[in-house]
Design a protein around this motif. Structure first.
Motif, PDB file in Angstrom:
ATOM      1  N   GLY A 108       0.820  -1.207   0.000  1.00 23.00           N
ATOM      2  CA  GLY A 108       0.000   0.000   0.000  1.00 23.00           C
ATOM      3  C   GLY A 108       0.855   1.258   0.000  1.00 23.00           C
ATOM      4  O   GLY A 108       2.095   1.202  -0.024  1.00 23.00           O
ATOM      5  N   GLY A 109       0.150   2.391   0.027  1.00 21.78           N
ATOM      6  CA  GLY A 109       0.859   3.660   0.172  1.00 21.78           C
ATOM      7  C   GLY A 109       1.507   3.731   1.541  1.00 21.78           C
ATOM      8  O   GLY A 109       2.556   4.359   1.726  1.00 21.78           O
ATOM      9  N   THR A 110       0.898   3.053   2.510  1.00 22.24           N
ATOM     10  CA  THR A 110       1.459   3.033   3.865  1.00 22.24           C
ATOM     11  C   THR A 110       2.877   2.457   3.844  1.00 22.24           C
ATOM     12  O   THR A 110       3.779   2.971   4.519  1.00 22.24           O
ATOM     13  CB  THR A 110       0.564   2.177   4.795  1.00 22.24           C
ATOM     14  N   GLY A 111       3.055   1.400   3.076  1.00 20.08           N
ATOM     15  CA  GLY A 111       4.374   0.774   2.980  1.00 20.08           C
ATOM     16  C   GLY A 111       5.414   1.735   2.420  1.00 20.08           C
ATOM     17  O   GLY A 111       6.586   1.724   2.837  1.00 20.08           O
ATOM     18  N   HIS A 188      -5.754  16.281  -0.369  1.00 18.31           N
ATOM     19  CA  HIS A 188      -5.229  16.010   0.963  1.00 18.31           C
ATOM     20  C   HIS A 188      -6.278  15.370   1.885  1.00 18.31           C
ATOM     21  O   HIS A 188      -7.458  15.708   1.836  1.00 18.31           O
ATOM     22  CB  HIS A 188      -4.773  17.382   1.499  1.00 18.31           C
ATOM     23  N   ASN A 189      -5.814  14.460   2.713  1.00 16.48           N
ATOM     24  CA  ASN A 189      -6.616  13.904   3.789  1.00 16.48           C
ATOM     25  C   ASN A 189      -6.093  14.524   5.089  1.00 16.48           C
ATOM     26  O   ASN A 189      -4.909  14.347   5.389  1.00 16.48           O
ATOM     27  CB  ASN A 189      -6.438  12.378   3.824  1.00 16.48           C
ATOM     28  N   PRO A 190      -6.851  15.259   5.864  1.00 16.47           N
ATOM     29  CA  PRO A 190      -8.321  15.347   5.907  1.00 16.47           C
ATOM     30  C   PRO A 190      -8.962  16.560   5.250  1.00 16.47           C
ATOM     31  O   PRO A 190     -10.186  16.721   5.383  1.00 16.47           O
ATOM     32  CB  PRO A 190      -8.571  15.429   7.416  1.00 16.47           C
ATOM     33  N   VAL A 222       5.847  12.837  -1.567  1.00 15.32           N
ATOM     34  CA  VAL A 222       4.555  13.324  -2.074  1.00 15.32           C
ATOM     35  C   VAL A 222       3.555  12.170  -1.972  1.00 15.32           C
ATOM     36  O   VAL A 222       3.627  11.203  -2.731  1.00 15.32           O
ATOM     37  CB  VAL A 222       4.665  13.802  -3.537  1.00 15.32           C
ATOM     38  N   ASP A 223       2.665  12.304  -1.013  1.00 11.17           N
ATOM     39  CA  ASP A 223       1.668  11.258  -0.788  1.00 11.17           C
ATOM     40  C   ASP A 223       0.457  11.573  -1.667  1.00 11.17           C
ATOM     41  O   ASP A 223      -0.304  12.503  -1.390  1.00 11.17           O
ATOM     42  CB  ASP A 223       1.288  11.261   0.701  1.00 11.17           C
ATOM     43  N   MET A 224       0.310  10.778  -2.733  1.00 13.12           N
ATOM     44  CA  MET A 224      -0.818  11.077  -3.640  1.00 13.12           C
ATOM     45  C   MET A 224      -1.836   9.937  -3.659  1.00 13.12           C
ATOM     46  O   MET A 224      -2.322   9.527  -4.709  1.00 13.12           O
ATOM     47  CB  MET A 224      -0.327  11.452  -5.030  1.00 13.12           C
ATOM     48  N   ALA A 225      -2.202   9.503  -2.464  1.00 16.54           N
ATOM     49  CA  ALA A 225      -3.120   8.374  -2.333  1.00 16.54           C
ATOM     50  C   ALA A 225      -4.472   8.614  -3.015  1.00 16.54           C
ATOM     51  O   ALA A 225      -5.142   7.668  -3.417  1.00 16.54           O
ATOM     52  CB  ALA A 225      -3.340   8.071  -0.846  1.00 16.54           C
ATOM     53  N   TYR A 226      -4.863   9.887  -3.147  1.00 16.60           N
ATOM     54  CA  TYR A 226      -6.228  10.173  -3.650  1.00 16.60           C
ATOM     55  C   TYR A 226      -6.239  10.767  -5.051  1.00 16.60           C
ATOM     56  O   TYR A 226      -7.262  11.294  -5.492  1.00 16.60           O
ATOM     57  CB  TYR A 226      -6.946  11.104  -2.661  1.00 16.60           C
ATOM     58  N   ILE A 227      -5.118  10.689  -5.765  1.00 20.31           N
ATOM     59  CA  ILE A 227      -5.005  11.416  -7.045  1.00 20.31           C
ATOM     60  C   ILE A 227      -6.030  10.952  -8.090  1.00 20.31           C
ATOM     61  O   ILE A 227      -6.386  11.718  -8.990  1.00 20.31           O
ATOM     62  CB  ILE A 227      -3.559  11.334  -7.604  1.00 20.31           C
ATOM     63  N   PHE A 256       2.601   5.954  -4.093  1.00 17.89           N
ATOM     64  CA  PHE A 256       1.493   5.553  -4.973  1.00 17.89           C
ATOM     65  C   PHE A 256       0.699   4.450  -4.275  1.00 17.89           C
ATOM     66  O   PHE A 256       1.270   3.567  -3.645  1.00 17.89           O
ATOM     67  CB  PHE A 256       2.093   5.022  -6.291  1.00 17.89           C
ATOM     68  N   SER A 257      -0.636   4.521  -4.402  1.00 14.98           N
ATOM     69  CA  SER A 257      -1.476   3.516  -3.745  1.00 14.98           C
ATOM     70  C   SER A 257      -2.541   3.015  -4.701  1.00 14.98           C
ATOM     71  O   SER A 257      -3.148   3.801  -5.431  1.00 14.98           O
ATOM     72  CB  SER A 257      -2.151   4.155  -2.528  1.00 14.98           C
ATOM     73  N   MET A 258      -2.773   1.711  -4.709  1.00 10.27           N
ATOM     74  CA  MET A 258      -3.877   1.167  -5.509  1.00 10.27           C
ATOM     75  C   MET A 258      -5.181   1.121  -4.711  1.00 10.27           C
ATOM     76  O   MET A 258      -6.232   0.803  -5.253  1.00 10.27           O
ATOM     77  CB  MET A 258      -3.535  -0.248  -6.006  1.00 10.27           C
ATOM     78  N   SER A 259      -5.102   1.426  -3.410  1.00 10.22           N
ATOM     79  CA  SER A 259      -6.273   1.251  -2.537  1.00 10.22           C
ATOM     80  C   SER A 259      -7.505   1.977  -3.036  1.00 10.22           C
ATOM     81  O   SER A 259      -8.576   1.382  -3.183  1.00 10.22           O
ATOM     82  CB  SER A 259      -5.946   1.746  -1.125  1.00 10.22           C
ATOM     83  N   LYS A 260      -7.369   3.278  -3.282  1.00  9.00           N
ATOM     84  CA  LYS A 260      -8.558   4.077  -3.657  1.00  9.00           C
ATOM     85  C   LYS A 260      -8.764   4.043  -5.170  1.00  9.00           C
ATOM     86  O   LYS A 260      -9.879   3.863  -5.639  1.00  9.00           O
ATOM     87  CB  LYS A 260      -8.424   5.535  -3.222  1.00  9.00           C
ATOM     88  N   GLY A 261      -7.689   4.246  -5.925  1.00  9.44           N
ATOM     89  CA  GLY A 261      -7.814   4.348  -7.378  1.00  9.44           C
ATOM     90  C   GLY A 261      -8.404   3.102  -8.005  1.00  9.44           C
ATOM     91  O   GLY A 261      -9.083   3.159  -9.032  1.00  9.44           O
ATOM     92  N   GLN A 267      -6.155  -5.254  -0.551  1.00  9.77           N
ATOM     93  CA  GLN A 267      -5.104  -6.011  -1.256  1.00  9.77           C
ATOM     94  C   GLN A 267      -3.706  -5.463  -0.974  1.00  9.77           C
ATOM     95  O   GLN A 267      -2.710  -6.064  -1.377  1.00  9.77           O
ATOM     96  CB  GLN A 267      -5.373  -6.034  -2.768  1.00  9.77           C
ATOM     97  N   ARG A 268      -3.633  -4.343  -0.290  1.00  5.83           N
ATOM     98  CA  ARG A 268      -2.387  -3.774   0.238  1.00  5.83           C
ATOM     99  C   ARG A 268      -1.287  -3.637  -0.821  1.00  5.83           C
ATOM    100  O   ARG A 268      -0.185  -4.194  -0.690  1.00  5.83           O
ATOM    101  CB  ARG A 268      -1.865  -4.606   1.429  1.00  5.83           C
ATOM    102  N   THR A 269      -1.609  -2.909  -1.872  1.00  4.79           N
ATOM    103  CA  THR A 269      -0.631  -2.772  -2.952  1.00  4.79           C
ATOM    104  C   THR A 269      -0.398  -1.299  -3.310  1.00  4.79           C
ATOM    105  O   THR A 269      -1.345  -0.537  -3.467  1.00  4.79           O
ATOM    106  CB  THR A 269      -1.108  -3.556  -4.188  1.00  4.79           C
TER     107      THR A 269
HETATM  108  C1  LIG Z   1      -3.259  10.370   3.298  1.00  3.85           C
HETATM  109  C2  LIG Z   1      -3.134   8.924   3.053  1.00  3.85           C
HETATM  110  N1  LIG Z   1      -1.949   8.462   2.643  1.00  3.85           N
HETATM  111  C3  LIG Z   1      -1.748   7.174   2.411  1.00  3.85           C
HETATM  112  C4  LIG Z   1      -2.757   6.257   2.600  1.00  3.85           C
HETATM  113  C5  LIG Z   1      -2.367   4.846   2.368  1.00  3.85           C
HETATM  114  O1  LIG Z   1      -3.277   3.975   1.994  1.00  3.85           O
HETATM  115  P1  LIG Z   1      -2.916   2.459   1.672  1.00  3.85           P
HETATM  116  O2  LIG Z   1      -1.849   2.026   2.593  1.00  3.85           O
HETATM  117  O3  LIG Z   1      -4.181   1.744   1.843  1.00  3.85           O
HETATM  118  O4  LIG Z   1      -2.435   2.475   0.252  1.00  3.85           O
HETATM  119  C6  LIG Z   1      -4.014   6.685   3.049  1.00  3.85           C
HETATM  120  C7  LIG Z   1      -5.105   5.746   3.315  1.00  3.85           C
HETATM  121  O5  LIG Z   1      -6.061   6.002   3.970  1.00  3.85           O
HETATM  122  C8  LIG Z   1      -4.198   8.065   3.276  1.00  3.85           C
HETATM  123  O6  LIG Z   1      -5.365   8.552   3.705  1.00  3.85           O
END
Ligand SMILES: Cc1ncc(COP(=O)(O)O)c(C=O)c1O
Length: 414
Positions: A108-111, A188-190, A222-227, A256-261, A267-269
Motif C-alpha cells: 500500500g501507500g502506507t508501505g 489532501h486527507n483530511p 509526495v503522498d498522492m493516495a487520492y489522485i 502511490f497507492s492502488m487502494s482508492k484508485g 489487497q495492500r498494494t
Molecule cells: C493520506 C493517506 N496516505 C496514504 C494512505 C495509504 O493507503 P494504503 O496504505 O491503503 O495504500 C491513506 C489511506 O487512507 C491516506 O489517507
C-alpha cells in the motif's frame, strides 16, 4: 508498576484511533435507530448512494479471471518488473520530470511511507508535515523512534503557508542532516486541499535554496493516495514536471497507492517512486528500499500487481476504468458541492476543499463538537483544528442538513 515485556522503544505505545471509534459509534447507532437516521462520515472508503462499498466492476472482472498460480506465487522482492514499470507511467502520466527515477512495490501507500521514513531519516529526527495530517504519519514516526513536527498548513489567504514551511524547514535543517517532508497532495486527507503549481514553485524554491548547503539532504515525500479522484488527470500532475534538474541532495519520493484508485484497499498494494537528478541516488534508493522490503514483508501481493499490469497494457480496459472512476468522481463532486453550499448558508467555516474523500470544518473543541454531533446521529472524526467529514461515505440525500447540524456544535467548548 505495570509489567512491560516490549522493547523500550515500544513502551506505552497505544493507538488511540478516533476514526475507528467514531465508526464503531455509528454502527451502534444504526443498530439502535436504523441506518436511515444515521450519518456515518467517519471511514475513508468510497460508498455508493446506497451506502455500499464501491468496487470497480472492471477490476472485479480481471481479478476473478486471474490464474490461481498468479494468486498463489511469490513475487520478486522489489515487485514484478512489469508492475513497477507500469507504476511509473500510471503515477507520473505524461508529466514525467527530466530526471532519473525508479519504482519499488510496497504494501500500500502506507508501505511507501514506512520505507521512506525509516530509510531517509536518522533515529531521533523530526519529520515535517502540515498541521492537518493523516494520523498514521505520526504513528509511523513514533514507532520508528522519530518525531512528527508540523507547521500551520494555510496562511491568512487560505493558501499553502510557504513562510511557515520555510521557517520550520530551516529549524530542522539546523539540527539534523536529513530534512524529510511529507506533502499529501493532491486531495489532501483530511482537508481536500491540493497545492497548485505556484505553490509548488514556492515549496521547491525554498528547498532548492536550502539545498545549497551540500552537507544536508532534503527528501520530499509526495503522498498522492487520492489522485485518482481529482478530475483532470493531466492537470493534477503538471507539478511533477518541476522535479526536473533538482540539486543532487534533493530526493523526491512519490507514494502511490492502488487502494482508492482501484478500490482494492484490502489487497495492500502500492509503490514508491524515487526521482532524482543523480543516478547514484536512485541506485541507492533501489538498494536500500529493496533491503527494507526483505526486512519487512519480503514481497507483496502478486495478483494486485498483475491486475495493474493487465489494465496498463490494454487501452480499452484503461479507458473502462477511467470511465468508471469518473462516475464516482462526479458522485463525490455532487456531495462536496452540496456540502459547500450548505456550509456557506450555515456560516460554517471550512478548510478549502479542492477534491478527494474528505472535507474539514473548523471547530473550537473538536472532540466535544464530535461528541455533541453524535446526539444528532452524525458521526465524524475530531482532528486538531476541527472535524473531518468523510464525504466519500455520505450519500447525497444525507449530505443535506449535515452542515446545519455541524454549525450548532462547532463553537461549543466543554
Ligand atoms: C493520506 C493517506 N496516505 C496514504 C494512505 C495509504 O493507503 P494504503 O496504505 O491503503 O495504500 C491513506 C489511506 O487512507 C491516506 O489517507
Amino acid at each position: 508498576m505495570a509489567i512491560r515485556v516490549s522493547g523500550s522503544h515500544m513502551h506505552d505505545k497505544v493507538i488511540n484511533d478516533k476514526i475507528f471509534k467514531a465508526s464503531a459509534a455509528a454502527k451502534a447507532a444504526i443498530k439502535k435507530v436504523g441506518a436511515e437516521q444515521v450519518i456515518d462520515a467517519s471511514i475513508g472508503v468510497l460508498l455508493d448512494e446506497k451506502e455500499n462499498l464501491v468496487t470497480l466492476s472492471t477490476v472485479e472482472k480481471i481479478y476473478r479471471n486471474l490464474p490461481m498460480t498468479e494468486i498463489s506465487d511469490y513475487a520478486p522482492i522489489a515487485g514484478l518488473p512489469e508492475y513497477t514499470k507500469a507504476v511509473v507511467d500510471v503515477a507520473l502520466g505524461d508529466c514525467k520530470p527530466d530526471a532519473y527515477f525508479s519504482a519499488l512495490a510496497t504494501a500500500g501507500g502506507t508501505g511507501a511511507i514506512h520505507h521512506a521514513i525509516w530509510n531517509y531519516t536518522d533515529l531521533g529526527d523530526s519529520i515535517l508535515t502540515p498541521d492537518w495530517y493523516w494520523g498514521p504519519y505520526q504513528i509511523m514516526a513514533e514507532a520508528f523512534v522519530r518525531k512528527l513536527e508540523t507547521f500551520t498548513m494555510l496562511d491568512e489567504h487560505k493558501r499553502f503557508n510557504i513562510k511557515g514551511f520555510a521557517a520550520k524547514l530551516a529549524e530542522l535543517q539546523a539540527k539534523q542532516t536529513n530534512v524529510f517532508v511529507i506533502l499529501n497532495t493532491p486531495a489532501h486527507n483530511p482537508v481536500g486541499y491540493s497545492l497548485d503549481d505556484d505553490e509548488w514553485d514556492g515549496v521547491l524554491d525554498i528547498v532548492k535554496t536550502a539545498a545549497k548547503n551540500k552537507d544536508k539532504n532534503f527528501v520530499i515525500f509526495v503522498d498522492m493516495a487520492y489522485i485518482a479522484y481529482v478530475g483532470d488527470q493531466h492537470e493534477c500532475r503538471t507539478f511533477m514536471k518541476k522535479f526536473s534538474g533538482l540539486p543532487e541532495n534533493v530526493l523526491i519520493i512519490i507514494g502511490f497507492s492502488m487502494s482508492k484508485g482501484y478500490t482494492i484497499y484490502g489487497q495492500r498494494t502500492g509503490a514508491m517512486i524515487g526521482i532524482s537528478s543523480s543516478r547514484e541516488v536512485i541506485k541507492e534508493f533501489e538498494s536500500v528500499n529493496n533491503y527494507l522490503c526483505r526486512a519487512t514483508w519480503s514481497s507483496i501481493n502478486r495478483s494486485a500487481m498483475d491486475l495493474l499490469t493487465i489494465i496498463y497494457k490494454d487501452k480499452a480496459l484503461t479507458e473502462q476504468i477511467e470511465q468508471e472512476r469518473d462516475g464516482y468522481y462526479k458522485m463525490l463532486r455532487a456531495r462536496s458541492d452540496a456540502f459547500i453550499v450548505d456550509a456557506k448558508e450555515a456560516n460554517l467555516e471550512m478548510m478549502p476543499y479542492n477534491a478527494g474523500f474528505f472535507m474539514s470544518v473548523l471547530a473550537k473543541d473538536p472532540d466535544y463538537a464530535c461528541e455533541k454531533l453524535c446526539d444528532d446521529n452524525v458521526f465524524a472524526v475530531p482532528m486538531i483544528g476541527g472535524i473531518r467529514i468523510a464525504i466519500c461515505g455520505v450519500p447525497l440525500k444525507k449530505v443535506k442538513g449535515m452542515a446545519t447540524k455541524m454549525a450548532k456544535v462547532v463553537s461549543l467548548v466543554r
